[in-house]
Design a protein around this motif. Structure first.
Motif, PDB file in Angstrom:
ATOM      1  N   ALA A   1      12.199   3.523   5.692  1.00 41.88           N
ATOM      2  CA  ALA A   1      13.450   3.173   5.016  1.00 41.88           C
ATOM      3  C   ALA A   1      14.596   3.004   5.999  1.00 41.88           C
ATOM      4  N   MET A   2      14.554   3.739   7.090  1.00 45.87           N
ATOM      5  CA  MET A   2      15.643   3.715   8.071  1.00 45.87           C
ATOM      6  C   MET A   2      15.518   2.569   9.070  1.00 45.87           C
ATOM      7  N   LEU A   3      14.303   2.069   9.256  1.00 46.78           N
ATOM      8  CA  LEU A   3      14.077   1.071  10.304  1.00 46.78           C
ATOM      9  C   LEU A   3      13.789  -0.338   9.785  1.00 46.78           C
ATOM     10  N   LEU A   4      13.371  -0.452   8.519  1.00 49.09           N
ATOM     11  CA  LEU A   4      12.914  -1.748   8.009  1.00 49.09           C
ATOM     12  C   LEU A   4      13.646  -2.132   6.723  1.00 49.09           C
ATOM     13  N   PRO A   5      13.659  -3.429   6.411  1.00 48.80           N
ATOM     14  CA  PRO A   5      14.145  -3.851   5.095  1.00 48.80           C
ATOM     15  C   PRO A   5      13.230  -3.276   4.011  1.00 48.80           C
ATOM     16  N   PRO A   6      13.717  -3.163   2.775  1.00 46.66           N
ATOM     17  CA  PRO A   6      12.962  -2.455   1.737  1.00 46.66           C
ATOM     18  C   PRO A   6      11.568  -3.003   1.424  1.00 46.66           C
ATOM     19  N   VAL A   7      11.377  -4.302   1.446  1.00 47.20           N
ATOM     20  CA  VAL A   7      10.041  -4.843   1.134  1.00 47.20           C
ATOM     21  C   VAL A   7       9.037  -4.440   2.207  1.00 47.20           C
ATOM     22  N   TYR A   8       9.402  -4.641   3.467  1.00 48.57           N
ATOM     23  CA  TYR A   8       8.502  -4.289   4.568  1.00 48.57           C
ATOM     24  C   TYR A   8       8.286  -2.774   4.631  1.00 48.57           C
ATOM     25  N   GLY A   9       9.363  -2.019   4.492  1.00 50.65           N
ATOM     26  CA  GLY A   9       9.277  -0.567   4.558  1.00 50.65           C
ATOM     27  C   GLY A   9       8.455   0.032   3.437  1.00 50.65           C
ATOM     28  N   SER A  10       8.665  -0.463   2.214  1.00 46.10           N
ATOM     29  CA  SER A  10       7.917   0.090   1.081  1.00 46.10           C
ATOM     30  C   SER A  10       6.428  -0.249   1.183  1.00 46.10           C
ATOM     31  N   LEU A  11       6.115  -1.437   1.654  1.00 49.35           N
ATOM     32  CA  LEU A  11       4.701  -1.791   1.845  1.00 49.35           C
ATOM     33  C   LEU A  11       4.061  -0.951   2.950  1.00 49.35           C
ATOM     34  N   ALA A  12       4.774  -0.759   4.052  1.00 46.83           N
ATOM     35  CA  ALA A  12       4.234   0.056   5.153  1.00 46.83           C
ATOM     36  C   ALA A  12       3.981   1.486   4.689  1.00 46.83           C
ATOM     37  N   ALA A  13       4.966   2.080   4.024  1.00 48.16           N
ATOM     38  CA  ALA A  13       4.831   3.465   3.558  1.00 48.16           C
ATOM     39  C   ALA A  13       3.753   3.585   2.488  1.00 48.16           C
ATOM     40  N   GLY A  14       3.739   2.658   1.555  1.00 43.28           N
ATOM     41  CA  GLY A  14       2.765   2.710   0.473  1.00 43.28           C
ATOM     42  C   GLY A  14       1.345   2.518   0.961  1.00 43.28           C
ATOM     43  N   ILE A  15       1.138   1.526   1.803  1.00 48.01           N
ATOM     44  CA  ILE A  15      -0.207   1.250   2.321  1.00 48.01           C
ATOM     45  C   ILE A  15      -0.687   2.386   3.219  1.00 48.01           C
ATOM     46  N   GLY A  16       0.150   2.829   4.148  1.00 52.50           N
ATOM     47  CA  GLY A  16      -0.245   3.910   5.053  1.00 52.50           C
ATOM     48  C   GLY A  16      -0.569   5.200   4.326  1.00 52.50           C
ATOM     49  N   SER A  17       0.258   5.568   3.360  1.00 52.66           N
ATOM     50  CA  SER A  17       0.044   6.810   2.612  1.00 52.66           C
ATOM     51  C   SER A  17      -1.170   6.712   1.690  1.00 52.66           C
ATOM     52  N   ALA A  18      -1.320   5.590   1.007  1.00 53.43           N
ATOM     53  CA  ALA A  18      -2.473   5.402   0.120  1.00 53.43           C
ATOM     54  C   ALA A  18      -3.772   5.384   0.928  1.00 53.43           C
ATOM     55  N   LEU A  19      -3.742   4.769   2.086  1.00 48.43           N
ATOM     56  CA  LEU A  19      -4.922   4.764   2.954  1.00 48.43           C
ATOM     57  C   LEU A  19      -5.297   6.187   3.376  1.00 48.43           C
ATOM     58  N   ALA A  20      -4.291   7.017   3.659  1.00 52.44           N
ATOM     59  CA  ALA A  20      -4.564   8.417   4.003  1.00 52.44           C
ATOM     60  C   ALA A  20      -5.226   9.140   2.836  1.00 52.44           C
ATOM     61  N   ASP A  21      -4.766   8.868   1.624  1.00 46.02           N
ATOM     62  CA  ASP A  21      -5.404   9.487   0.454  1.00 46.02           C
ATOM     63  C   ASP A  21      -6.865   9.072   0.350  1.00 46.02           C
ATOM     64  N   ILE A  22      -7.126   7.801   0.518  1.00 41.02           N
ATOM     65  CA  ILE A  22      -8.496   7.293   0.413  1.00 41.02           C
ATOM     66  C   ILE A  22      -9.385   7.904   1.495  1.00 41.02           C
ATOM     67  N   LEU A  23      -8.910   7.916   2.730  1.00 40.06           N
ATOM     68  CA  LEU A  23      -9.699   8.439   3.843  1.00 40.06           C
ATOM     69  C   LEU A  23      -9.868   9.954   3.801  1.00 40.06           C
ATOM     70  N   SER A  24      -8.977  10.644   3.088  1.00 34.75           N
ATOM     71  CA  SER A  24      -9.036  12.106   3.010  1.00 34.75           C
ATOM     72  C   SER A  24      -9.777  12.617   1.781  1.00 34.75           C
ATOM     73  N   GLY A  25     -10.306  11.710   0.974  1.00 32.44           N
ATOM     74  CA  GLY A  25     -11.039  12.138  -0.203  1.00 32.44           C
ATOM     75  C   GLY A  25     -10.184  12.335  -1.448  1.00 32.44           C
ATOM     76  N   TYR A  26      -8.984  11.793  -1.444  1.00 32.97           N
ATOM     77  CA  TYR A  26      -8.074  11.903  -2.591  1.00 32.97           C
ATOM     78  C   TYR A  26      -7.806  10.527  -3.187  1.00 32.97           C
ATOM     79  N   ALA A  27      -8.837   9.730  -3.307  1.00 27.43           N
ATOM     80  CA  ALA A  27      -8.675   8.346  -3.764  1.00 27.43           C
ATOM     81  C   ALA A  27      -8.020   8.246  -5.137  1.00 27.43           C
ATOM     82  N   VAL A  28      -8.196   9.253  -5.974  1.00 26.62           N
ATOM     83  CA  VAL A  28      -7.578   9.226  -7.298  1.00 26.62           C
ATOM     84  C   VAL A  28      -6.049   9.174  -7.185  1.00 26.62           C
ATOM     85  N   TYR A  29      -5.507   9.691  -6.093  1.00 27.91           N
ATOM     86  CA  TYR A  29      -4.063   9.682  -5.871  1.00 27.91           C
ATOM     87  C   TYR A  29      -3.553   8.368  -5.281  1.00 27.91           C
TER      88      TYR A  29
END
Length: 171
Positions: free
Chosen positions: A46-74
């Motif tokens: 949020a501090m470094l990127l415009p909202p579209v790029y930032g929200s996609l980066a945060a959403g994709i990175g965090s969701a990928l962590a859930d999937i790789l950590s066994g929390y795919a339901v999240y």
């Protein structure tokens, strides 16, 4: 390299960092989840990127962590919640900074607090509605708040260091 390419590269880098920060340090929370430092990178988005790029980066990175950590339901909820956090923080920071440029640190802190409230409410609603029930989900509010405070502290500190050493320009 043009500005659009730089935004994409920084977004991809932050998505990867978000995933790594979420997965590296995991402290268990009461309902089987975990506290992590991924929110620090979410807020940096949020501090470094415009909202579209930032929200996609945060959403994709965090969701990928859930999937790789066994929390795919999240993962779907995480994608939405982390993206909403970035959008919230970005616009709160922008609003405060439009009033006075001297309060960059305050703007980032207040933006981080607003974003973390979105995170706490988002996961409470998701877990309460779809997973555990609202009464049982109350137990995760405190661990999510602890994660939020750590995320704000780390993100504000890192953003101030980036600003001081001119590591990232304005996109």
């Amino acid at each position: 390299m043009n500005t659009r390419t730089k935004k994409i590269v920084v977004s991809a880098m932050l998505a990867a960092l978000c995933c790594a920060a979420t997965m590296i340090i995991k402290l268990p929370s009461p309902l089987g989840g975990y506290i992590n430092l991924g929110d620090s990178i979410v807020l940096l988005c949020a501090m470094l990127l415009p909202p579209v790029y930032g929200s996609l980066a945060a959403g994709i990175g965090s969701a990928l962590a859930d999937i790789l950590s066994g929390y795919a339901v999240y993962a779907p909820a995480t994608f939405i919640i982390k993206g909403a956090m970035v959008i919230t923080a970005y616009f709160v920071i922008k609003l405060i900074k439009s009033k006075t440029e001297k309060h960059d640190l305050i703007a980032k802190t207040v933006g981080g607090i607003a974003a973390e409230l979105v995170m706490i409410a988002g996961y409470y609603i998701f877990e309460g509605w779809l997973l555990y029930g609202f009464a049982a989900s109350l137990v995760n509010i405190l661990p999510n708040a602890v994660q939020g405070v750590a995320g704000i502290l780390c993100a504000v500190l890192l953003s101030q260091l980036f600003k001081r050493f001119k590591l990232f320009g304005s996109y």
